[in-house]
Design a protein around this motif. Structure first.
Motif, short mmCIF file in Angstrom:
data_model
loop_
_atom_site.label_atom_id
_atom_site.label_comp_id
_atom_site.label_asym_id
_atom_site.label_seq_id
_atom_site.Cartn_x
_atom_site.Cartn_y
_atom_site.Cartn_z
N SER A 143 0.83 -1.20 0.00
CA SER A 143 0.00 0.00 0.00
C SER A 143 0.87 1.26 0.00
O SER A 143 0.61 2.20 -0.76
CB SER A 143 -0.92 -0.01 1.22
OG SER A 143 -1.60 1.22 1.32
N TRP A 190 -6.71 4.23 -4.99
CA TRP A 190 -7.83 3.34 -4.65
C TRP A 190 -7.33 1.95 -4.27
O TRP A 190 -7.70 1.44 -3.21
CB TRP A 190 -8.83 3.30 -5.79
CG TRP A 190 -10.02 2.47 -5.47
CD1 TRP A 190 -10.33 1.25 -5.97
CD2 TRP A 190 -11.06 2.78 -4.54
NE1 TRP A 190 -11.50 0.79 -5.42
CE2 TRP A 190 -11.96 1.70 -4.53
CE3 TRP A 190 -11.30 3.87 -3.71
CZ2 TRP A 190 -13.09 1.69 -3.72
CZ3 TRP A 190 -12.43 3.85 -2.91
CH2 TRP A 190 -13.31 2.77 -2.93
N PRO A 191 -6.50 1.29 -5.08
CA PRO A 191 -5.97 -0.01 -4.64
C PRO A 191 -5.07 0.12 -3.41
O PRO A 191 -5.00 -0.80 -2.59
CB PRO A 191 -5.19 -0.54 -5.83
CG PRO A 191 -5.28 0.45 -6.90
CD PRO A 191 -6.14 1.58 -6.45
N SER A 196 -7.30 -0.03 -0.50
CA SER A 196 -7.78 -1.40 -0.34
C SER A 196 -6.72 -2.28 0.32
O SER A 196 -7.01 -3.03 1.26
CB SER A 196 -8.17 -1.96 -1.70
OG SER A 196 -8.59 -3.28 -1.59
N VAL A 253 -6.89 -4.20 4.09
CA VAL A 253 -6.66 -5.64 4.27
C VAL A 253 -5.46 -5.87 5.18
O VAL A 253 -5.49 -6.72 6.07
CB VAL A 253 -6.45 -6.33 2.90
CG1 VAL A 253 -5.98 -7.76 3.07
CG2 VAL A 253 -7.74 -6.29 2.11
#
Length: 64
Positions: free
Chosen positions: A11, A30-31, A34, A38
């Motif tokens: 990230s 955005w990823p 995410s 996680v």
């Protein structure tokens, strides 16, 4: 804990890349978010945050 650290590092790498590239590269945020969520769930050892059930038994779904 290994997976949590890996996801957080991934990230951070995506955030860095998005900032360096700029423009359309900002879509990588955005990823990055995410992967951060996680990773945080893995580090907190909360499988429910990932939609997982903590029970170790499995139920049959074929009606037997």
């Amino acid at each position: 804990m290994r997976y949590g650290s890996l996801f957080i590092a991934l990230s951070a790498s995506l955030v860095w890349l998005a900032v360096v590239v700029g423009g359309a590269g900002l879509a990588l945020l955005w990823p990055a978010l995410s992967f951060a969520l996680v990773g945080a769930a893995y580090l907190a050892r909360q499988p429910a945050l990932l939609g997982r059930v903590t029970a170790t038994t499995r139920r049959r779904t074929d009606g037997r």
